[in-house]
Scaffold this motif. Structure first.
Motif, mmCIF file in Angstrom:
data_model
loop_
_atom_site.group_PDB
_atom_site.id
_atom_site.type_symbol
_atom_site.label_atom_id
_atom_site.label_comp_id
_atom_site.label_asym_id
_atom_site.label_seq_id
_atom_site.Cartn_x
_atom_site.Cartn_y
_atom_site.Cartn_z
ATOM 1 N N LEU A 21 -5.092 7.467 -6.152
ATOM 2 C CA LEU A 21 -4.405 6.262 -5.717
ATOM 3 C C LEU A 21 -3.704 5.595 -6.898
ATOM 4 C CD1 LEU A 21 -7.051 4.676 -3.327
ATOM 5 C CD2 LEU A 21 -5.044 6.024 -2.721
ATOM 6 N N GLU A 53 -1.345 1.049 -4.629
ATOM 7 C CA GLU A 53 -2.170 1.382 -3.472
ATOM 8 C C GLU A 53 -3.498 0.630 -3.502
ATOM 9 O OE1 GLU A 53 -0.867 5.876 -2.286
ATOM 10 O OE2 GLU A 53 -1.887 5.637 -4.206
ATOM 11 N N ALA A 65 -5.434 5.724 3.044
ATOM 12 C CA ALA A 65 -5.316 5.937 1.603
ATOM 13 C C ALA A 65 -6.658 6.339 0.991
ATOM 14 C CB ALA A 65 -4.791 4.669 0.938
ATOM 15 N N LEU A 93 0.820 -1.211 0.000
ATOM 16 C CA LEU A 93 0.000 0.000 0.000
ATOM 17 C C LEU A 93 0.851 1.257 0.000
ATOM 18 C CD1 LEU A 93 -2.749 1.487 0.378
ATOM 19 C CD2 LEU A 93 -2.448 1.150 2.831
#
Length: 280
Positions: free
Chosen positions: A246, A250, A235, A122
């Protein structure tokens, strides 16, 4: 699972708003307001029985107050120095270590490793030469693990929200000089006040209450694993609140974290009765 997601969403939204006030009052100022707001909201509701508390109730509450102040401050300072991604990765090492230490079966270990891999994918933290920033992030991780354990203890020894309420009040007293200094220096403006107060409500009041209730129904191992939702939620909040797009990695990291949490819930359904019985 739902309670942990609510806590994560509230916590990360508040952190995002609080970070927007860094340029005006700094990380320490935001933390001070967070604790003051938490105390102001919780004290009239919970009303801890100060005169009737025993030492077995006092000592974990005092430690929880110390953890509150240290965890929030070190995390915000780490974010300010090494960035959100690496800071969150380092902080998650706390509950992850707690989960691995308490794991007794192969599915436990596999689930923990899957969650760790998801968080790493991530944020994909890069190299950092800020030793102090790294140390602050690791300290926040240690505090997060202590927060999980202490909340479990005080949740048994004090009813309702009495323990986190009293801990918030004591922490707020410790940060009172910071509030006075900032106020005298006339550093506040309407925007900073609004964001700092929102951080207090969303990142302190709501998570303290939700986490305490959650830790009465799940073990610290399970809670530590489910906490992997925090970076994923950060996120998503960045995408929705701060208009931060993103990247592919991610989205992939979020998917892995969701899979790890789903596996944790499935494992919890079969092992929770045994674990809770062993903890009684």
């Amino acid at each position: 699972m739902t309670q942990v997601l609510v806590s994560a969403a509230s916590n990360q939204t508040g952190a995002g708003l609080g970070a927007q006030a860094f340029d005006i009052v700094g990380p320490v100022g935001v933390v001070a307001v967070r604790q003051a707001v938490a105390a102001a909201v919780l004290l009239p509701v919970a009303r801890p029985p100060l005169c009737r508390m025993t030492w077995t109730q006092w000592w974990p509450t005092l430690l929880l107050a110390l953890v509150f102040g240290t965890m929030n401050l070190t995390l915000y300072l780490a974010i300010d120095r090494i960035g959100l991604g690496l800071a969150i990765t380092l902080e998650f090492l706390g509950p992850l270590t707690l989960t691995l230490a308490a794991s007794r079966t192969r599915p436990d270990v596999v689930t923990a490793i899957l969650a760790a891999a998801g968080v790493y994918v991530l944020v994909l933290p890069g190299p950092a030469d800020d030793v102090l920033g790294l140390a602050l992030g690791l300290t926040a991780g240690v505090c997060w693990a202590a927060y999980i354990v202490l909340n479990r203890v005080v949740g048994v020894r004090l009813t309702g929200l009495q323990a986190p309420t009293l801990a918030s009040g004591l922490c707020a007293l410790g940060y009172l000089p910071v509030l006075v200094t900032i106020t005298v220096a006339a550093s506040w403006d309407a925007s900073a006040v609004t964001r700092a107060v929102a951080a207090g409500l969303l990142s302190s009041v709501v998570p303290y209450a939700v986490d305490l209730v959650t830790l009465r129904t799940v073990t610290p191992r399970q809670f530590g694993l489910l906490s992997s939702a925090q970076p994923a939620m950060a996120a998503l909040v960045g995408l929705l609140l701060l208009s931060q797009p993103l990247a592919v990695h991610e989205w992939l990291g979020i998917a892995i974290v969701i899979a790890a949490n789903a596996l944790a819930v499935a494992t919890n359904a079969t092992t929770a009765p045994t674990e809770r019985a062993a903890g009684q």
